[in-house]
Design a protein around this motif. Structure first.
Motif, PDB file in Angstrom:
ATOM      1  N   PHE A 120      42.397 -57.004   3.277  1.00  0.00           N
ATOM      2  CA  PHE A 120      41.616 -55.791   3.031  1.00  0.00           C
ATOM      3  C   PHE A 120      42.067 -54.655   3.945  1.00  0.00           C
ATOM      4  CE2 PHE A 120      37.543 -53.309   3.632  1.00  0.00           C
ATOM      5  CZ  PHE A 120      37.614 -52.671   2.403  1.00  0.00           C
ATOM      6  N   GLN A 121      42.449 -54.969   5.172  1.00  0.00           N
ATOM      7  CA  GLN A 121      42.932 -53.946   6.093  1.00  0.00           C
ATOM      8  C   GLN A 121      44.189 -53.272   5.557  1.00  0.00           C
ATOM      9  OE1 GLN A 121      41.624 -52.601   8.665  1.00  0.00           O
ATOM     10  NE2 GLN A 121      43.363 -51.398   9.406  1.00  0.00           N
ATOM     11  N   SER A 122      45.055 -54.039   4.914  1.00  0.00           N
ATOM     12  CA  SER A 122      46.308 -53.487   4.389  1.00  0.00           C
ATOM     13  C   SER A 122      46.092 -52.639   3.143  1.00  0.00           C
ATOM     14  CB  SER A 122      47.293 -54.612   4.087  1.00  0.00           C
ATOM     15  OG  SER A 122      46.852 -55.385   2.984  1.00  0.00           O
ATOM     16  N   SER A 123      44.887 -52.680   2.559  1.00  0.00           N
ATOM     17  CA  SER A 123      44.611 -51.916   1.340  1.00  0.00           C
ATOM     18  C   SER A 123      44.413 -50.440   1.618  1.00  0.00           C
ATOM     19  CB  SER A 123      43.351 -52.470   0.655  1.00  0.00           C
ATOM     20  OG  SER A 123      42.179 -52.136   1.411  1.00  0.00           O
ATOM     21  N   GLN A 128      36.540 -48.364  10.108  1.00  0.00           N
ATOM     22  CA  GLN A 128      36.241 -48.958  11.407  1.00  0.00           C
ATOM     23  C   GLN A 128      36.916 -50.335  11.504  1.00  0.00           C
ATOM     24  OE1 GLN A 128      32.159 -48.545  12.708  1.00  0.00           O
ATOM     25  NE2 GLN A 128      31.924 -46.586  11.666  1.00  0.00           N
ATOM     26  N   GLN A 129      36.153 -51.390  11.684  1.00  0.00           N
ATOM     27  CA  GLN A 129      36.734 -52.735  11.838  1.00  0.00           C
ATOM     28  C   GLN A 129      36.507 -53.619  10.612  1.00  0.00           C
ATOM     29  OE1 GLN A 129      38.497 -53.828  14.799  1.00  0.00           O
ATOM     30  NE2 GLN A 129      38.521 -51.600  14.925  1.00  0.00           N
ATOM     31  N   GLN A 130      36.259 -53.021   9.452  1.00  0.00           N
ATOM     32  CA  GLN A 130      35.953 -53.806   8.255  1.00  0.00           C
ATOM     33  C   GLN A 130      37.094 -54.737   7.831  1.00  0.00           C
ATOM     34  OE1 GLN A 130      34.957 -50.702   5.450  1.00  0.00           O
ATOM     35  NE2 GLN A 130      32.771 -51.070   5.671  1.00  0.00           N
ATOM     36  N   GLY A 131      38.335 -54.368   8.151  1.00  0.00           N
ATOM     37  CA  GLY A 131      39.478 -55.167   7.722  1.00  0.00           C
ATOM     38  C   GLY A 131      39.910 -56.234   8.708  1.00  0.00           C
ATOM     39  N   PHE A 132      39.071 -56.505   9.719  1.00  0.00           N
ATOM     40  CA  PHE A 132      39.406 -57.496  10.738  1.00  0.00           C
ATOM     41  C   PHE A 132      38.294 -58.547  10.860  1.00  0.00           C
ATOM     42  CE2 PHE A 132      41.357 -53.463  12.121  1.00  0.00           C
ATOM     43  CZ  PHE A 132      42.693 -53.832  12.072  1.00  0.00           C
TER      44      PHE A 132
END
Length: 263
Positions: A120-123, A128-132
């Motif tokens: 999701f982080q790469s999308s 904030q920190q949603q992709g971690f």
């Protein structure tokens, strides 16, 4: 007649080498695995597998070379089932870590403190920190949760479903990991308020400052193991593919030149 026979032999050999090179090039650039086919062997994960395919997350997983999938068995999708397909895709993408982890590696790797980077982080949609994801080890158990401040740490790693070292690892977790605000209904910042007084005992991260473990860091793309290279490199890694492609392109060019000269 002699010249014609020699030309025919040269042409045949050149054509054979060219076809072999093309086939080899194709084999080195294909995916190292197919998550859909792997999960089809495990009936307990039919619902999760279908959802990966329906949202397109399965295709994104298969384009990677090194990945860890946090899978949910049938009946454990919880509130994910009632979300729109777009939101389901975001949540499922947050269950895909861009590195290879099995249970033993999660328990043993206690050297770093950066969160795990997810698909999701790469999308580019994460805020904030949603992709971690944060990971803690307490009393011999591995527990995961969103890295968004105030998010609960309540999803336990229960077992390994399947693995193909060091390309793909599929781990079974006890409940979905849903980052605050990932559905777009509210911002992650406002989501922390209700959790400010949440029971500290339920979140291992707040209880006893457990050790946080991770991959190489937020900027990592998950193409190598996170422990600094202690694990053998993947034979299907992107680097290997790039070198193989270069060699084969050169071979094809040489064969083509030989063919033209013979003609």
């Amino acid at each position: 007649m002699s010249h014609s026979s020699g030309f025919s032999s040269t042409t045949t050999t050149a054509a054979f080498i060219l076809i072999s090179a093309v086939l080899l090039l194709s084999s080195t650039t294909t995916s190292a695995f197919n998550v859909t086919l792997i999960l089809e062997k495990y009936p307990d994960y039919t619902e999760f597998n279908n959802l990966l395919s329906r949202t397109g997350v399965a295709d994104e997983i298969n384009r990677r070379q090194t990945i860890t999938v946090l899978a949910l068995s049938n009946g454990r999708l919880g509130e994910i089932s009632g979300k729109t397909e777009d939101v389901q895709k975001r949540i499922l993408s947050n269950h895909v870590v861009l590195d290879y982890f099995d249970v033993a590696k999660l328990k043993a790797n206690k050297e770093t403190e950066s969160p795990l980077t997810t698909l999701f982080q790469s999308s580019g949609q994460a805020k904030q920190q949603q992709g971690f994801l944060n990971v803690v080890v307490k009393d011999g158990e591995v527990v995961l949760g969103s890295a968004v401040k105030g998010a609960p740490m309540d999803s336990k790693v229960e077992s390994s479903v399947a693995s193909q070292p060091y390309n793909i690892s599929i781990l079974s977790i006890s409940r979905p990991i849903i980052a605050p605000g990932i559905d777009g209904a509210f911002s992650p910042a406002s989501a922390t308020a209700p959790n400010a007084s949440a029971p500290a005992a339920e979140g291992p991260a707040a209880a006893e400052s457990p050790e946080v473990i991770t991959a190489a860091g937020p900027e990592a793309e998950g193409t190598t193991p996170a422990d600094g290279g202690s694990d053998p490199p993947s034979p299907n890694s992107a680097a290997v593919n790039q070198v193989a492609s270069g060699v084969l392109v050169g071979l094809i060019a040489a064969v083509a030149s030989s063919f033209v000269a013979g003609f």
